[in-house]
Design an enzyme around this catalytic site. Structure first.
Site, mmCIF file in Angstrom:
data_model
loop_
_atom_site.group_PDB
_atom_site.id
_atom_site.type_symbol
_atom_site.label_atom_id
_atom_site.label_comp_id
_atom_site.label_asym_id
_atom_site.label_seq_id
_atom_site.Cartn_x
_atom_site.Cartn_y
_atom_site.Cartn_z
ATOM 1 N N LYS A 103 46.209 32.313 32.435
ATOM 2 C CA LYS A 103 45.256 33.321 31.958
ATOM 3 C C LYS A 103 44.258 32.770 30.951
ATOM 4 O O LYS A 103 43.122 33.225 30.874
ATOM 5 C CB LYS A 103 46.007 34.513 31.369
ATOM 6 N N GLU A 125 42.027 44.930 28.354
ATOM 7 C CA GLU A 125 43.178 45.752 28.675
ATOM 8 C C GLU A 125 44.346 44.819 28.927
ATOM 9 O O GLU A 125 44.160 43.646 29.260
ATOM 10 C CB GLU A 125 42.904 46.587 29.924
ATOM 11 N N SER A 388 52.329 29.606 37.854
ATOM 12 C CA SER A 388 51.287 30.257 37.046
ATOM 13 C C SER A 388 51.651 30.411 35.577
ATOM 14 O O SER A 388 50.771 30.478 34.733
ATOM 15 C CB SER A 388 50.945 31.625 37.638
HETATM 16 C C1 LIG Z 1 49.258 37.814 34.810
HETATM 17 C C2 LIG Z 1 50.077 36.844 35.520
HETATM 18 C C3 LIG Z 1 50.101 36.760 36.916
HETATM 19 C C4 LIG Z 1 49.347 37.702 37.821
HETATM 20 O O1 LIG Z 1 47.976 37.698 37.669
HETATM 21 P P1 LIG Z 1 47.003 37.042 38.747
HETATM 22 O O2 LIG Z 1 45.665 37.524 38.348
HETATM 23 O O3 LIG Z 1 47.428 37.535 40.094
HETATM 24 O O4 LIG Z 1 47.161 35.584 38.642
HETATM 25 C C5 LIG Z 1 50.859 35.772 37.515
HETATM 26 N N1 LIG Z 1 51.591 34.913 36.781
HETATM 27 C C6 LIG Z 1 51.603 34.957 35.436
HETATM 28 C C7 LIG Z 1 52.428 33.972 34.694
HETATM 29 C C8 LIG Z 1 50.857 35.922 34.764
HETATM 30 O O5 LIG Z 1 50.876 35.958 33.425
#
Ligand SMILES: *Cc1c(COP(=O)(O)O)cnc(C)c1O
Length: 399
Positions: A103, A125, A388
């Site tokens: 993020k 948000e 992610s």
């Molecule tokens: C917020 C988040 C997501 C989902 O958001 P995307 O916009 O689909 O990437 C996925 N993995 C993590 C670790 C997150 O914090």
């Protein structure tokens, strides 16, 4: 992109190809907003367009990604997982970024825009609080006041992230509207933005009206450009398949963007399946229908009267009834495949990766790991899974 040799360092760079998307992804995308908001969005779209190609902006963005976020993030050969599955699996380590997920790539890019626009405050948000923390972090970095809107229920569930945001100097504003969760936080933030158009609205995923998907997709594309050159450097060839989890779709589009033109690479998205049945899921592309939702035309989970429905997933970051308009297009054109991964499959992968590799993935990312395990079994394929985020935030829950 050319094939890189073993001595070429991996560059931190976003993918300029992403700038060709101008808010429309086939029939999807666009901006479905009231006229007052349209004015602010037009201004933002024009500003982004003029800034993003400037060398000074690029330099600042890349420099913060390198020295503040810690990019490039490594591409790690998960040897024990590979042996267990019977394919060669690399993990793109977005979990190692500052604040623990992908993020921050987007919040750094947008906070630089906000500063250059002369914004007096940024608003955002947040659902689980991760985008709120990433925004509060970026705002603190540049000394811009920050307000984060959050559903009251979410704020209670995520008390630690509320404390983190306040520690970082952000004001956390809770809303009791609706179900007091993410969808309502977006509505509250949009309402505030309409009344305070001089604020900068920092959106956290690949969703919402143009120009947000364009901007977020561009800033996150750094994941894909790095991963592509890293796998070429490590293996001398492209992967046969790539995997990422899809909530709003930003980490997934980040990785996928590096491989969209490589037709030999199979692209797979893992959605928050919940119980993987209609009515108890967050798998928008698997169970939803095209609809206008929160400013964009894309797939959405809807009830029989075509009203947006509540989503359900064990992963707060995937628990959203909408999805990116570009993923909607990639689904319909079959360039990418999307699969629901159930809560229990994700939890199994969360535990498995912890034990096999010493890496505890975010429960969101665990959906991508679970899908990869299922699809790569005894295939002998070369694959990349986008990790992610890190799972420290999930340990408190007994899963
Ligand atoms: C917020 C988040 C997501 C989902 O958001 P995307 O916009 O689909 O990437 C996925 N993995 C993590 C670790 C997150 O914090």
């Amino acid at each position: 992109m050319e094939i890189l040799t073993n001595t070429t360092p991996v560059e931190v760079a976003a993918n300029a190809e992403m700038l060709k998307y101008n808010g429309h992804y086939g029939e999807f995308g666009g901006a479905y907003v009231p006229p007052v908001l349209q004015k602010s969005l037009d201004k933002l779209a024009n500003f982004f367009d003029s800034e993003v190609r400037k060398e000074a902006f690029q330099k600042e963005f890349i420099n913060y990604l390198k020295t503040f976020v810690g990019r490039p993030s490594p591409l790690f050969l998960a040897q024990r997982l590979s042996n267990y599955v019977g394919s060669t699996i690399y993990l793109k380590r977005e979990d190692l970024n500052h604040t623990g997920s992908h993020k921050i790539n987007n919040t750094i890019g947008q906070i630089l825009l906000a500063k250059r626009m002369g914004a007096k405050e940024v608003i955002a948000e947040t659902g689980a609080g991760q985008h709120g923390v990433a925004t509060a972090t970026a705002a603190a970095l540049l000394g811009i006041p920050c307000k984060v809107f959050m559903g009251k229920i979410d704020a209670e569930r995520q008390a630690l992230n509320v404390r983190r945001m306040r520690l970082l100097g952000a004001e956390v504003i809770t809303t009791t509207m609706g179900t007091a969760t993410l969808k309502d936080a977006v509505d509250a933030a949009l309402g505030y933005y309409i009344e305070n158009p001089e604020s900068y609205y920092l959106l956290g995923s690949h969703v919402g009206p143009h120009p947000y998907p364009r901007m977020v997709g561009y800033f996150q594309s750094v994941i894909g450009t790095e991963a592509r050159s890293q796998i070429l450097k490590a293996e001398g060839r492209l992967p046969q398949s790539i995997f990422a989890c899809v909530g709003g779709g930003s980490n997934a589009i980040g990785l996928f963007s590096g491989f969209l033109d490589d037709v030999e690479v199979t692209i797979n998205g893992a959605e928050g399946g919940g119980l993987a049945i209609e009515g108890n899921t967050a798998a928008t592309l698997s169970f939803g229908k095209p609809a206008v939702f929160q400013g964009t035309y894309s797939y959405c989970l809807v009830d029989k009267d075509n009203n947006p429905m509540e989503s359900h997933s064990v992963a707060a970051g995937l628990d959203y009834p909408g999805v990116s308009p570009q993923h909607a297009q990639l689904r319909d054109t079959r360039r990418a495949n999307y699969f629901p991964v159930s809560d229990s499959e994700a939890i199994d992968a969360y535990k498995l990766l912890s034990r096999l590799e010493g890496i505890t993935p975010a429960i969101e990312s665990s959906h991508a790991v679970a899908l990869a395990i299922k699809m790569l079994r005894d295939k002998g394929e070369l694959a990349i899974v986008n990790l992610s985020g890190r799972g420290d935030k999930d340990v408190e829950r007994d899963m």
